[in-house]
Design a protein around this motif. Structure first.
Motif, PDB file in Angstrom:
ATOM      1  N   CYS A 143      17.715  40.867  55.249  1.00 53.20           N
ATOM      2  CA  CYS A 143      16.904  41.867  54.028  1.00 53.20           C
ATOM      3  C   CYS A 143      16.208  43.029  55.012  1.00 53.20           C
ATOM      4  CB  CYS A 143      16.746  41.872  52.986  1.00 53.20           C
ATOM      5  SG  CYS A 143      17.157  40.746  51.301  1.00 53.20           S
ATOM      6  N   ILE A 144      16.800  44.763  55.002  1.00 52.86           N
ATOM      7  CA  ILE A 144      16.096  45.455  55.938  1.00 52.86           C
ATOM      8  C   ILE A 144      16.448  46.691  54.965  1.00 52.86           C
ATOM      9  CG2 ILE A 144      17.228  44.580  58.765  1.00 52.86           C
ATOM     10  CD1 ILE A 144      19.017  46.485  57.870  1.00 52.86           C
TER      11      ILE A 144
ATOM     12  N   ASP B  87      10.968  43.717  59.451  1.00 54.18           N
ATOM     13  CA  ASP B  87      12.332  43.168  59.292  1.00 54.18           C
ATOM     14  C   ASP B  87      12.537  43.457  61.002  1.00 54.18           C
ATOM     15  OD1 ASP B  87      10.980  44.327  56.791  1.00 54.18           O
ATOM     16  OD2 ASP B  87      12.478  45.937  56.006  1.00 54.18           O
TER      17      ASP B  87
ATOM     18  N   VAL C  48      19.186  47.938  50.308  1.00 56.58           N
ATOM     19  CA  VAL C  48      18.692  48.738  49.488  1.00 56.58           C
ATOM     20  C   VAL C  48      18.586  50.360  49.619  1.00 56.58           C
ATOM     21  CG1 VAL C  48      18.314  49.218  46.696  1.00 56.58           C
ATOM     22  CG2 VAL C  48      18.952  46.993  47.611  1.00 56.58           C
TER      23      VAL C  48
ATOM     24  N   GLY D 108      10.939  40.977  55.579  1.00 57.49           N
ATOM     25  CA  GLY D 108       9.881  41.032  56.480  1.00 57.49           C
ATOM     26  C   GLY D 108       8.950  40.678  55.119  1.00 57.49           C
TER      27      GLY D 108
ATOM     28  N   ALA E  89       6.506  46.202  53.486  1.00 60.52           N
ATOM     29  CA  ALA E  89       7.004  47.035  53.596  1.00 60.52           C
ATOM     30  C   ALA E  89       6.227  48.018  53.928  1.00 60.52           C
ATOM     31  CB  ALA E  89       8.189  47.283  52.910  1.00 60.52           C
TER      32      ALA E  89
ATOM     33  N   SER F 250       4.567  44.326  49.753  1.00 61.46           N
ATOM     34  CA  SER F 250       4.958  41.871  50.097  1.00 61.46           C
ATOM     35  C   SER F 250       5.306  41.770  48.896  1.00 61.46           C
ATOM     36  CB  SER F 250       3.719  42.099  50.770  1.00 61.46           C
ATOM     37  OG  SER F 250       2.446  41.628  49.902  1.00 61.46           O
ATOM     38  N   GLN F 251       5.982  41.942  47.934  1.00 60.03           N
ATOM     39  CA  GLN F 251       6.879  41.342  46.780  1.00 60.03           C
ATOM     40  C   GLN F 251       7.854  40.440  46.851  1.00 60.03           C
ATOM     41  OE1 GLN F 251       6.254  42.979  43.151  1.00 60.03           O
ATOM     42  NE2 GLN F 251       4.852  43.193  44.269  1.00 60.03           N
ATOM     43  N   VAL F 252       9.018  41.346  47.543  1.00 60.77           N
ATOM     44  CA  VAL F 252      10.453  41.821  47.837  1.00 60.77           C
ATOM     45  C   VAL F 252      11.190  40.178  47.699  1.00 60.77           C
ATOM     46  CG1 VAL F 252      12.618  42.545  48.447  1.00 60.77           C
ATOM     47  CG2 VAL F 252      11.008  44.108  47.359  1.00 60.77           C
TER      48      VAL F 252
HETATM   49  N1  LIG Z   1      14.689  48.897  49.272  1.00 52.66           N
HETATM   50  C1  LIG Z   1      14.879  47.474  49.947  1.00 52.66           C
HETATM   51  N2  LIG Z   1      16.672  47.092  50.675  1.00 52.66           N
HETATM   52  C2  LIG Z   1      16.329  45.951  51.706  1.00 52.66           C
HETATM   53  N3  LIG Z   1      15.398  44.839  52.017  1.00 52.66           N
HETATM   54  C3  LIG Z   1      13.971  45.291  50.884  1.00 52.66           C
HETATM   55  C4  LIG Z   1      13.766  46.622  50.750  1.00 52.66           C
HETATM   56  N4  LIG Z   1      12.733  46.793  50.513  1.00 52.66           N
HETATM   57  C5  LIG Z   1      11.922  45.595  50.624  1.00 52.66           C
HETATM   58  N5  LIG Z   1      12.538  44.967  51.292  1.00 52.66           N
HETATM   59  C6  LIG Z   1      12.175  44.016  52.124  1.00 52.66           C
HETATM   60  O1  LIG Z   1      11.694  43.149  51.264  1.00 52.66           O
HETATM   61  C7  LIG Z   1      10.247  42.815  52.417  1.00 52.66           C
HETATM   62  C8  LIG Z   1       9.240  43.454  51.608  1.00 52.66           C
HETATM   63  O2  LIG Z   1       9.283  44.588  50.764  1.00 52.66           O
HETATM   64  P1  LIG Z   1       7.509  44.562  50.018  1.00 52.66           P
HETATM   65  O3  LIG Z   1       8.109  44.276  48.680  1.00 52.66           O
HETATM   66  O4  LIG Z   1       8.386  46.395  49.679  1.00 52.66           O
HETATM   67  O5  LIG Z   1       6.563  44.638  50.924  1.00 52.66           O
HETATM   68  C9  LIG Z   1      10.667  44.253  53.594  1.00 52.66           C
HETATM   69  O6  LIG Z   1       9.929  43.678  54.890  1.00 52.66           O
HETATM   70  C10 LIG Z   1      11.874  44.038  53.368  1.00 52.66           C
HETATM   71  O7  LIG Z   1      12.496  42.838  54.390  1.00 52.66           O
END
Ligand SMILES: Nc1ncnc2c1ncn2[C@@H]1O[C@H](COP(=O)(O)O)[C@@H](O)[C@H]1O
Ligand SMILES: Cc1cc2nc3c(=O)[nH]c(=O)nc-3n(C[C@H](O)[C@H](O)[C@H](O)COP(=O)(O)OP(=O)(O)OC[C@H]3O[C@@H](n4cnc5c(N)ncnc54)[C@H](O)[C@@H]3O)c2cc1C
Lengths: 253, 323
Positions: A6-7, A40, A63, A118, A121, A127-129
């Motif tokens: 997932c990027i 990512d 996304v 990752g 982000a 740091s949830q996805v």
């Molecule tokens: N819009 C997105 N599309 C794809 N992967 C995502 C997206 N948002 C977050 N991720 C993945 O989830 C990780 C953590 O994101 P977050 O939870 O927003 O800090 C990122 O490093 C990406 O690998």
């Protein structure tokens, strides 16, 4: 071994002067440079290394708006096999839960051993996805991997704790692993890779408006001026002199 | 909906981590404001001693016991927390924004259908909404998020958001022996691993010159080493410098590196993300050089120079040579 990575496309903000839109809901992005989220890039590298060692395929998922194709093409140029871009109408309103839900939905019909994300982000820093995605898919996860030794059906992973300490786990697949920066040395795309990427598939999914979110963004603002450093003005020679004075007064020279 | 605030206590190798006391301080304030109460929820195997330490810091302590909870394991933690949260329906569940909660909170939230806001530095209740303050874009912008508390919700609080203060409470202790209906053998904790120690211990240094991504290239580090030597300082760095392999891990300052407290900390080309600030904000004197006037590092520094480090550093060297 099949992996999904997932990027996320994020703006580079460390050196930029930021502006907030009049409604206080969004960053003005016209003057910003975008790239793949730093963590990512390490996640992608890990998936590519595993494909080289064990075979299989790397699928990239993001996304994001059409401009995201730029970072997707780069991932394809580095060796990913194909990509899925999910582009709902209300992109700017998504919270991490709804992003995870969108990705989970698309992965239902995919076969994978590992999903990499990752660990954070750099824009929202939630740091949830990754971990939410694992729960939605009903598979296990390990977050913040800084070292990984992989076998056919399992891996031994060090996850990062605070202060330089790590916790080592053994993890069976399928699993989601969220990657911390520094895990490997991300490669650059080759000219040949860039040529080949042109013919690889980016499947675009347009789910319309997506209303699954749990958390609202109320507003963005600049941090109020708090305690602020005394800024030395002048030429480098002048500011350097003041630094030396500080060091001298503190008895540090 | 109850007005109880759950605070999930974090401990490692038998010691409660500082962030838990900060959380309890924040939670007690929050509970006071809304006429509610706090419950410190601690999970583990041998808890008696740690429970004693918590007694003055919450209205209630819920000790969830099982041998599987001895070392942190997100799946067992999640199972145990899920049942107690379902049973008691707290208004809010609070955790530290730490490595453990990175692994636990998002899955717990999804499993329970609860909203989660991670990484906030402040929070308040307005009507039936929890509103939080978060730092986004590396600390350059503040974001306010909210969720409705109908079903409850989870937040994770940045370490260092509030100074921990004594609670002056005396908690009643409730012990719960947890049982697990399934085992999570597909994920097994093996051991703790320390990162290797090098020959320089930056935590003992009086003077630190720290470099960040603004240093641009590995080759530029030699010039900094030379500068550092001339004033008897050691060279430390932000995380990207270690990620790139330019300096060893034991030179990294910040939440996932070392915490330092030198007499002077000179930050060169470091933006000042909270994860870096956590490791150096208690230095006696902080001097920052950054070409971006809006870099968050200037909010933590005592003195600042808004300029190119490649101009400022040689100028300082020249001045030093003249002394
Ligand atoms: N819009 C997105 N599309 C794809 N992967 C995502 C997206 N948002 C977050 N991720 C993945 O989830 C990780 C953590 O994101 P977050 O939870 O927003 O800090 C990122 O490093 C990406 O690998
Ligand atoms: C779980 C987790 C743990 C982390 N732990 C840590 C940690 O322990 N320590 C840590 O440091 N980070 C840590 N990070 C990373 C942190 O979030 C930031 O990404 C990192 O601190 C940024 O490093 P930087 O300031 O060097 O780089 P950037 O944010 O890229 O900033 C570079 C700065 O240099 C300035 N600059 C550029 N060129 C020049 C020049 N010529 N002269 C002067 N200034 C210049 C720019 O204006 C900018 O402000 C962690 C991240 C996560 C997710």
């Amino acid at each position: 071994m099949n992996s999904v990575v997932c990027i996320k496309r994020v703006p580079e903000t460390a050196e930029a002067t930021l502006k907030i839109d009049p409604a206080n809901r969004k960053l003005e992005v016209d003057n910003l440079v975008f790239g793949i989220n730093e963590a990512d890039n390490y996640a992608l590298e890990q998936a590519l290394l595993l494909e080289e060692e064990f075979g299989g395929e790397v699928i990239v998922v993001s996304v994001g708006p059409p401009e995201t194709d730029e970072i997707i093409r780069m991932a394809l140029a580095k060796g990913a096999g194909r990509a899925i871009r999910i582009s709902p109408e209300n992109l700017s309103e998504l919270d991490p839960y709804s992003i995870a839900k969108l990705i989970a939905h698309e992965l239902e019909d995919e076969e994978y051993d590992l999903i990499f994300t990752g660990c954070q982000a750099s824009d929202d820093g939630f740091s949830q996805v990754g971990v939410a995605l694992a729960e939605l898919l009903g598979i296990q996860h390990l977050s913040m991997a800084v070292k990984m030794e992989t076998e056919e059906e399992s891996a031994t992973v060090n996850r990062e704790l605070e202060g330089g300490l790590m916790a080592q786990y053994k993890l069976n697949f399928p699993a989601v692993i969220t990657i911390q920066t520094g895990l490997n040395e991300p490669r650059y795309a080759s000219i040949l890779g860039i040529k080949r990427a042109g013919s690889k598939e980016i499947r675009v999914v347009e789910p319309g408006s997506w209303n699954e979110k749990m958390v609202e963004l109320n507003k963005l603002s600049f941090p109020p001026p708090g305690k602020m450093a005394e800024i030395f003005q002048g030429s480098p020679a002048e500011t350097a002199e003041k630094v030396c004075e500080v060091l001298k007064t503190k008895g540090l020279l | 909906m109850s007005k109880e605030i759950f605070v999930i206590i974090e401990h490692r190798r038998g010691t409660i981590r500082d962030v838990s006391y900060e959380l309890l301080t924040k939670a007690n304030d929050f509970a006071n404001n809304i006429g509610g109460s706090t419950a410190a929820v601690i999970l583990g195997n041998e808890l008696d001693e740690m429970v004693q330490h918590l007694k003055s810091s919450a209205h209630k302590i819920i000790a969830l016991k099982n041998e599987k909870l001895g070392d942190f394991h997100s799946e067992y933690y999640q199972e145990a927390l899920k049942s107690i949260i379902e049973e008691r329906s707290p208004l809010l569940v609070m955790l530290g924004h730490t490595s453990a909660s990175y692994d636990l909170a998002p899955a717990l939230a999804v499993a329970m259908g609860l909203p989660l806001i991670s990484g906030c530095s402040d929070l308040r209740l307005e009507g039936n909404k929890v509103i939080t303050l978060n730092q986004v874009y590396g600390g350059k912008i503040n974001a306010e998020y909210s969720f409705e508390t109908e079903k409850g919700g989870i937040i994770t609080l940045l370490p260092g958001s509030v100074p921990a203060k004594p609670g002056g409470l005396s908690a009643e202790v409730e012990e719960v022996n947890v049982s697990f209906e399934r085992e999570f053998e597909d994920k097994v904790f093996i051991q703790f691993v320390e990162s290797a120690a090098g020959e320089i211990d930056i935590t003992q240094a009086e003077k630190i010159i720290a470099i960040g991504r603004g240093i641009k290239e590995e080759d530029n580090i030699a010039m900094i080493e030379e500068f550092a030597q001339s004033i008897g300082a050691v060279v430390a760095c932000s995380r990207p410098i270690v990620d790139a392999g330019w300096l060893p891990k034991d030179r990294q300052v910040g939440s996932s590196g070392k915490t330092v407290k030198p007499k002077v900390y000179i930050a060169l080309g470091i933006s000042g993300d909270f994860q870096h600030l956590m490791g150096m904000r208690n230095a006696d004197t902080i001097i920052a050089v950054n070409k971006d006037p809006n870099a968050p590092i200037f909010g933590a520094a005592d003195y600042g120079i808004v300029d190119d480090l490649f101009k400022v550093v040689p100028a300082i060297k020249d001045k030093l040579a003249q002394l």
